[in-house]
Design a protein around this motif. Structure first.
Motif, mmCIF file in Angstrom:
data_model
loop_
_atom_site.group_PDB
_atom_site.id
_atom_site.type_symbol
_atom_site.label_atom_id
_atom_site.label_comp_id
_atom_site.label_asym_id
_atom_site.label_seq_id
_atom_site.Cartn_x
_atom_site.Cartn_y
_atom_site.Cartn_z
ATOM 1 N N LEU A 24 70.282 -11.591 122.260
ATOM 2 C CA LEU A 24 69.101 -12.172 122.730
ATOM 3 C C LEU A 24 69.255 -12.241 124.204
ATOM 4 C CD1 LEU A 24 66.520 -13.602 122.123
ATOM 5 C CD2 LEU A 24 67.703 -15.642 121.735
ATOM 6 N N LEU A 25 70.331 -12.460 124.686
ATOM 7 C CA LEU A 25 70.594 -12.606 126.344
ATOM 8 C C LEU A 25 70.558 -11.250 126.874
ATOM 9 C CD1 LEU A 25 71.333 -14.237 128.667
ATOM 10 C CD2 LEU A 25 73.649 -13.820 128.458
ATOM 11 N N ILE A 26 70.941 -10.198 126.124
ATOM 12 C CA ILE A 26 70.756 -8.684 126.817
ATOM 13 C C ILE A 26 69.321 -8.623 126.888
ATOM 14 C CG2 ILE A 26 71.064 -6.596 126.294
ATOM 15 C CD1 ILE A 26 73.905 -7.307 125.186
ATOM 16 N N ASN A 27 68.746 -8.808 125.736
ATOM 17 C CA ASN A 27 67.093 -8.440 125.605
ATOM 18 C C ASN A 27 66.387 -9.075 126.637
ATOM 19 O OD1 ASN A 27 67.573 -6.490 123.434
ATOM 20 N ND2 ASN A 27 66.935 -8.127 121.946
ATOM 21 N N THR A 28 66.590 -10.491 126.880
ATOM 22 C CA THR A 28 66.225 -11.299 127.817
ATOM 23 C C THR A 28 66.270 -10.822 129.176
ATOM 24 O OG1 THR A 28 66.120 -13.132 126.381
ATOM 25 C CG2 THR A 28 65.801 -13.705 128.818
ATOM 26 N N LEU A 29 67.494 -10.282 129.694
ATOM 27 C CA LEU A 29 67.567 -9.767 130.994
ATOM 28 C C LEU A 29 67.206 -8.804 131.199
ATOM 29 C CD1 LEU A 29 71.551 -10.734 131.203
ATOM 30 C CD2 LEU A 29 69.616 -11.956 132.236
ATOM 31 N N PHE A 30 67.081 -7.765 130.056
ATOM 32 C CA PHE A 30 66.393 -6.484 130.264
ATOM 33 C C PHE A 30 65.051 -6.654 130.566
ATOM 34 C CE2 PHE A 30 64.065 -2.742 128.245
ATOM 35 C CZ PHE A 30 64.749 -1.789 129.196
ATOM 36 N N LYS A 31 64.299 -7.551 129.863
ATOM 37 C CA LYS A 31 62.911 -7.771 130.052
ATOM 38 C C LYS A 31 62.553 -8.404 131.277
ATOM 39 C CE LYS A 31 61.799 -8.384 125.062
ATOM 40 N NZ LYS A 31 61.523 -9.263 124.050
ATOM 41 N N ALA A 32 63.534 -8.955 132.078
ATOM 42 C CA ALA A 32 63.349 -9.758 133.221
ATOM 43 C C ALA A 32 63.404 -8.830 134.513
ATOM 44 C CB ALA A 32 64.050 -11.070 133.311
ATOM 45 N N GLY A 33 64.198 -7.602 134.004
ATOM 46 C CA GLY A 33 64.411 -6.636 135.042
ATOM 47 C C GLY A 33 65.762 -6.941 135.650
ATOM 48 N N ASP A 34 66.499 -7.821 135.177
ATOM 49 C CA ASP A 34 68.084 -8.157 135.526
ATOM 50 C C ASP A 34 68.933 -7.049 135.134
ATOM 51 O OD1 ASP A 34 70.194 -9.725 136.402
ATOM 52 O OD2 ASP A 34 69.737 -11.479 135.959
#
Length: 636
Positions: A482-492
């Motif tokens: 979930l963290l990986i997906n969240t960072l990816f969507k945030a462009g991080d």
């Protein structure tokens, strides 16, 4: 007639849950409980314990004049599954018939969690104390007298540092609710304190300890014969000063392990309230009293009690010490070195972790066999949790520190998790106009990996192949994805670093350079195992020099003979998959004056592989869970 005071505390722990750690979906698998003469059906092992007419109904119906703690997550589920029992509990607490004791969110081994990341530990304490003050203490504490609150340290796992942090956060939260200078009651086992025969005392100023009588408590927990339990109670009532303390898992009283236990205890307390005759002719009866009432009466007359650090109420493991008297399953000792039952660590020497062997009976096929498995998997499991939770923590805190109100939001997130407050509203209140999806994903990932996964139970049991390990690993894996997906969507781009760690620590468990480095710091104590086999088999091992090391059939035959003779007290054959033939072959070569280092390496590799995959399945549970949650990745 002499009257002696008995206080009883019940610890309501988190029922077994099998969860998808990404979707937080509970597995539905039919479960059944018999309580008294009632048959209760449930959606799963968690639901059936909490369902109407089941275990928690019995617990709450019989908790008058007693104290109880129920974990926050369990209380939330009780309200969902059995609102009538939940409301009955609230009524008993608010009317004063029952005293409620606070306990930690997610049932962590507090000192272990503290050593992994103290900030996460303090958040856990803050969530827990806030929950109990909000639901209970703000209504029942008298602001005009010394406010007293209770705290259950999961598994009674005690260190001075964990105790001091618990008290510090309790005071902090109490002040937020308008209370000052609170007194705290902790609950411990009589084997954890240096002064015997005392059931209440001070650990330090304003921190009180209630000490259970372990023999009395274990009689209720593990014995279902009324005459046996009564015999132990009679001995204590006739020979031990009042008050006497008794406490167990609440489920013991509710019939979770024995459907007839509620009936047995009804008879027991009826007899004890009428009185028992001692050998000197005196009649002694019990009077049940809540611990809070006893403490209030004795607050000015309590003595200081010293507590052993790094102890718990159940940290006992089978030992392979060949010098101990008795059979392998009666030689139980308290190691007292950082909670071995939950860490897998026997002791640490020169930076090397010494593990121990887990010895237990297991039904394999159609017969009972003896398992001999190294505890190294427990050490590895804790490394998985520590490594990934700290990586998640660093990123989540970095995001929250960038915005005003971020740290306050993390402290208040328990309101979403435990009392159902609206997540979007809480984020907006503290952070204003931010990307809701990003901060929601960050907070969910944090709660799953850094808090929920710290439930103690996975490593309490013998094998890595159990459902509680599956649940904790699932929370770690699902929250990390979930963290990986969240960072990816945030462009991080830090999602790449977390994904790399996921692959090294979970997907490539036992194959990556991370684990190769880890294993160099682990001593599987093969010398201890061989010493035990050599002495307990009572065979003159000089005969090994006459064995042909190239004859695999004969070597295997000798290995089976030595293992089964060493563990003959168990009454069952040793599981062949646990017999380390490489170790025996190495000893044959040594007896012949030869030595082969590759055999030593094979013997070590055998013990490690058996530990992380005891049934030699196709894939160990870490990889299976990691692959399952890997499918939820949304990165490209």
């Amino acid at each position: 007639m002499i009257e002696k005071i008995l206080w009883e505390h019940r610890h309501g722990y988190q029922p077994r849950r099998i969860i998808d750690g990404f979707k937080l979906k509970e597995r539905e698998r039919h479960a059944v409980r018999k309580v008294r003469d009632r048959i209760i059906h449930g959606l799963n092992e968690c639901h059936v314990v909490l369902a109407p007419g089941s275990v928690y109904d019995e617990i709450i119906n019989t908790v008058d004049n007693r104290s109880i703690n129920i974990e926050p997550i369990t209380l939330k589920m009780l309200k969902e599954y059995n609102e009538e029992a939940y409301n009955e509990l609230l009524d008993k607490v608010f009317s004063g018939r029952t005293w409620i004791v606070a306990t930690a969110y997610s049932h962590p081994i507090q000192p272990l969690m503290r050593s992994d990341n103290r900030d996460n530990f303090l958040i856990n304490l803050y969530w827990s104390w806030s929950f109990f003050f909000e639901l209970f203490y703000k209504y029942i504490l008298d602001k005009t007298s010394p406010p007293i609150v209770g705290w259950w340290m999961p598994e009674c796992a005690y260190t001075k540092e964990a105790m001091e942090d618990t008290y510090k956060v309790a005071n902090e939260v109490a002040k937020e609710y308008g209370f000052n200078d609170i007194n705290l009651i902790l609950f411990l086992d009589d084997r954890q304190v240096k002064r015997k025969g005392v059931s209440i005392g001070f650990i330090k100023d304003r921190v009180i300890v209630a000490i259970r009588d372990s023999a009395l408590s274990n009689a209720i927990a593990f014995n279902s014969i009324l005459a046996d339990i009564l015999c132990i109670f009679k001995d204590k009532l006739c020979n031990v000063d009042s008050p006497i303390g008794e406490m167990n898992d609440a489920e013991c009283y509710g019939g979770n392990y024995d459907p007839n236990k509620p009936i047995i205890l009804e008879y027991l307390y009826r007899i004890l309230e009428d009185g028992v005759r001692c050998s000197d002719g005196k009649i002694v009866r019990i009077k049940m009293k809540k611990i809070i009432g006893i403490v209030l009466e004795k607050l000015d007359r309590l003595n200081v009690v010293d507590v052993y650090d790094n102890t718990s109420w159940s940290d006992y493991v089978p030992t392979l010490d060949p010098n101990l008297k008795g059979s392998w399953d009666t030689a139980l000792i308290s190691k007292g070195i950082f909670f071995p039952r939950w860490t897998g660590i026997d002791y640490i020497e020169d930076g090397v972790v010494k593990t121990y062997y887990l010895i237990y009976r297991q039904k394999i096929g159609d017969r009972i066999q003896l398992r001999i498995v190294n505890s190294a998997w427990k050490v590895a499991f804790n490394v998985i949790r520590k490594e990934l939770s700290n990586k998640v923590y660093e990123i989540v805190v970095d995001y929250l520190d960038r915005v005003r109100g971020g740290s306050k939001l993390l402290r208040e997130y328990w309101r979403v998790l435990l009392i159902g407050e609206d997540e979007e509203k809480l984020i907006r209140i503290h952070l204003g106009d931010v990307d809701l999806d990003v901060y929601s994903g960050l907070l969910k990932a944090y709660s799953r990996v850094c808090q929920d996964s710290y439930i103690s139970c996975p490593t309490f049991w013998w094998s890595i192949e159990n459902e509680l390990v599956e649940t904790s690993l699932s929370l770690i894996a699902g929250g990390t994805v979930l963290l990986i997906n969240t960072l990816f969507k945030a462009g991080d781009n830090r999602w790449k670093n977390i994904l790399k760690a996921y692959r090294e620590i979970l997907l490539n468990f036992d194959k990556s350079s991370f684990w190769a480095k880890f294993k160099k710091c682990i001593d599987l104590q093969l010398n201890l195992l061989w010493d035990y086999i050599e002495r307990k088999s009572r065979v003159n091992t000089n005969f090994l020099s006459r064995i042909d090391p190239t004859d695999d059939y004969e070597v295997n035959l000798v290995a089976r003979m030595l293992y089964n003779m060493a563990f003959r007290d168990a009454g069952h054959p040793v599981y062949e998959g646990d017999i380390n033939v490489h170790l025996v072959k190495l000893k044959i070569l040594e007896a012949r004056g030869e030595g082969y280092s590759h055999l030593a390496k094979r013997a070590i590799a055998f013990e490690w592989n058996k530990s992380i995959n005891p049934m030699f399945g196709e894939k160990n549970i870490v990889v299976r869970i990691a692959e399952k949650h890997y499918r939820y990745l949304e990165v490209s």
